[in-house]
Design a protein around this motif. Structure first.
Motif, short mmCIF file in Angstrom:
data_model
loop_
_atom_site.label_atom_id
_atom_site.label_comp_id
_atom_site.label_asym_id
_atom_site.label_seq_id
_atom_site.Cartn_x
_atom_site.Cartn_y
_atom_site.Cartn_z
N THR A 1 0.91 -1.14 -0.01
CA THR A 1 -0.09 0.16 -0.06
C THR A 1 0.90 1.37 0.01
OG1 THR A 1 -0.35 -0.24 2.38
CG2 THR A 1 -2.05 -1.07 0.97
N LYS A 2 1.89 1.10 0.34
CA LYS A 2 2.87 2.25 0.41
C LYS A 2 4.06 2.15 -0.27
CE LYS A 2 1.75 2.96 5.45
NZ LYS A 2 2.63 2.99 6.71
N LEU A 3 3.89 1.46 -1.43
CA LEU A 3 5.14 1.13 -2.65
C LEU A 3 5.34 2.57 -3.13
CD1 LEU A 3 6.63 -0.91 -3.47
CD2 LEU A 3 5.10 -1.13 -5.37
N ARG A 4 4.37 3.61 -3.36
CA ARG A 4 4.80 4.78 -4.03
C ARG A 4 5.87 5.77 -2.97
NH1 ARG A 4 3.40 5.02 -9.20
NH2 ARG A 4 1.78 3.79 -9.88
N SER A 5 5.50 5.55 -1.80
CA SER A 5 6.33 6.29 -0.80
C SER A 5 7.87 6.00 -0.61
CB SER A 5 5.46 6.31 0.35
OG SER A 5 5.82 5.04 1.18
N PHE A 6 8.17 5.01 -1.02
CA PHE A 6 9.62 4.65 -1.01
C PHE A 6 10.54 5.65 -1.72
CE2 PHE A 6 13.37 2.63 -3.37
CZ PHE A 6 14.15 2.78 -2.21
N SER A 7 11.12 6.70 -0.96
CA SER A 7 11.89 7.74 -1.69
C SER A 7 13.07 7.64 -2.34
CB SER A 7 12.07 8.85 -0.40
OG SER A 7 13.30 8.19 0.49
N GLY A 8 13.67 6.33 -2.30
CA GLY A 8 14.92 6.00 -2.70
C GLY A 8 16.24 6.17 -1.93
N ALA A 9 15.87 6.78 -0.71
CA ALA A 9 16.92 6.88 0.34
C ALA A 9 17.29 5.50 0.89
CB ALA A 9 16.63 7.89 1.33
N GLY A 10 18.43 5.11 0.36
CA GLY A 10 18.91 3.71 1.05
C GLY A 10 18.31 2.63 0.05
N ASP B 1 26.96 1.80 5.59
CA ASP B 1 26.52 3.01 5.00
C ASP B 1 25.02 3.09 4.38
OD1 ASP B 1 26.71 0.54 3.42
OD2 ASP B 1 27.46 1.70 1.61
N GLU B 2 24.33 2.00 4.55
CA GLU B 2 23.17 1.98 3.98
C GLU B 2 22.14 2.75 5.40
OE1 GLU B 2 19.42 -0.32 2.03
OE2 GLU B 2 21.52 -1.30 2.04
N VAL B 3 22.78 2.08 6.38
CA VAL B 3 22.11 2.57 7.75
C VAL B 3 22.10 4.02 7.87
CG1 VAL B 3 22.18 2.37 10.38
CG2 VAL B 3 22.49 0.32 8.99
N ALA B 4 23.38 4.59 7.62
CA ALA B 4 23.54 5.96 7.66
C ALA B 4 22.71 6.78 6.78
CB ALA B 4 25.09 6.43 7.25
N GLU B 5 22.45 6.21 5.55
CA GLU B 5 21.56 6.87 4.55
C GLU B 5 20.20 6.89 5.01
OE1 GLU B 5 20.77 6.55 -0.31
OE2 GLU B 5 22.34 5.27 0.51
N ILE B 6 19.73 5.65 5.46
CA ILE B 6 18.16 5.51 5.66
C ILE B 6 18.10 6.39 6.96
CG2 ILE B 6 16.64 4.17 6.81
CD1 ILE B 6 17.72 1.87 4.96
N GLY C 1 29.94 8.26 10.33
CA GLY C 1 30.53 7.98 11.54
C GLY C 1 29.54 8.22 12.72
N THR C 2 28.41 8.93 12.54
CA THR C 2 27.14 9.08 13.81
C THR C 2 26.61 7.96 13.55
OG1 THR C 2 27.01 11.53 13.28
CG2 THR C 2 25.29 10.25 14.32
N ALA D 1 28.70 5.20 15.31
CA ALA D 1 28.71 5.78 17.03
C ALA D 1 27.13 5.03 17.47
CB ALA D 1 28.81 7.15 17.26
N ARG D 2 26.06 5.27 16.72
CA ARG D 2 24.83 5.18 17.46
C ARG D 2 24.86 3.81 17.65
NH1 ARG D 2 20.46 8.99 14.57
NH2 ARG D 2 21.16 11.05 15.48
N ILE D 3 25.28 2.83 16.93
CA ILE D 3 25.26 1.29 16.63
C ILE D 3 26.09 0.78 17.94
CG2 ILE D 3 25.94 -0.73 15.60
CD1 ILE D 3 25.01 0.80 12.97
N HIS D 4 27.07 1.12 18.20
CA HIS D 4 28.14 1.13 19.07
C HIS D 4 27.53 1.24 20.57
CE1 HIS D 4 31.85 0.71 21.59
NE2 HIS D 4 31.51 1.71 22.09
N ASP D 5 26.88 2.47 20.54
CA ASP D 5 26.03 3.07 21.90
C ASP D 5 25.05 1.79 22.20
OD1 ASP D 5 28.01 5.07 22.14
OD2 ASP D 5 26.81 6.35 21.67
N ALA D 6 24.29 1.83 21.09
CA ALA D 6 23.19 0.84 21.20
C ALA D 6 23.42 -0.67 21.72
CB ALA D 6 22.46 0.63 19.91
N ARG D 7 24.62 -1.07 21.08
CA ARG D 7 24.92 -2.49 21.52
C ARG D 7 25.67 -2.46 22.86
NH1 ARG D 7 28.77 -3.41 16.15
NH2 ARG D 7 27.18 -4.33 14.80
#
Length: 188
Positions: free
Chosen positions: A65-74, A155-160, A166-167, A170-176
């Motif tokens: 239902t939301k297929l058209r909302s995919f923006s192409g980011a990631g 890199d895809e996590v950063a893009e999404i 780097g951020t 760092a977030r993944i490291h802090d979350a772990r």
């Protein structure tokens, strides 16, 4: 990326474009092609197959239902991973609510959701740790889910998530670190 993963991503992209171009069968073909991937993602969160299947179906409906909302980011697969992860977390919260309501109706002292039959095992601890992180450090959750549960590259996590690489790292490291501390605390 492995050859099979690249081939799968190419097939999914082809089906996505065909669906957007109005091919009447492409949405059904896309949903069928996505089902194993979405089911694997949902099963990482939910301990029982029926619960994972429920979340998978909800996620597939959302994708269609939301297929058209995919923006192409990631990547498209990354976008689907976000939807599947959110669906699984939503299903978990719903199960937890229902389990608590049933426990209250049957046995008032059984308010701890770990005692309900719909939730058992280490994935429940993971979901509870995710809930705790969402309450304490919500900015860490999406990056962690995408990388460690969705298995997307940094890199895809950063893009999404819309942050520098780097951020995101760092977030993944802090979350772990948060998750490790929360899970160790529960074992003590």
């Amino acid at each position: 990326m492995l050859h099979d993963e690249a081939s799968e991503a190419d097939t999914l992209e082809r089906l996505r474009l065909a669906a957007l171009d109005g091919d009447p069968h492409a949405v059904d073909d896309l949903v069928r092609a996505l089902e194993p991937l979405v089911m694997r993602r949902c099963a990482k969160f939910l301990p029982h197959r029926a619960d994972a299947e429920e979340a998978c179906q909800d996620a597939l409906v959302a994708v269609a239902t939301k297929l058209r909302s995919f923006s192409g980011a990631g990547s498209f697969v990354g976008w689907v991973t976000v939807i599947a992860s959110n669906s699984a977390r939503s299903t978990y919260r719903s199960l937890k609510r229902r389990g608590s309501e049933q426990a209250v109706a049957v046995l008032p002292e059984a308010l701890d959701p770990r005692t309900t039959s719909v939730m058992a095992g280490s994935r429940v601890d993971l979901m509870e740790a995710l809930e705790a992180m969402e309450a304490a450090k919500p900015h860490l959750v999406e990056s962690f889910v995408l990388r460690d549960l969705g298995q997307l590259p940094y890199d895809e996590v950063a893009e999404i998530t819309g942050v520098p690489l780097g951020t995101a790292k760092a977030r993944i490291h802090d979350a772990r670190a948060f998750m490790r501390g929360h899970l160790v605390e529960r074992l003590a």
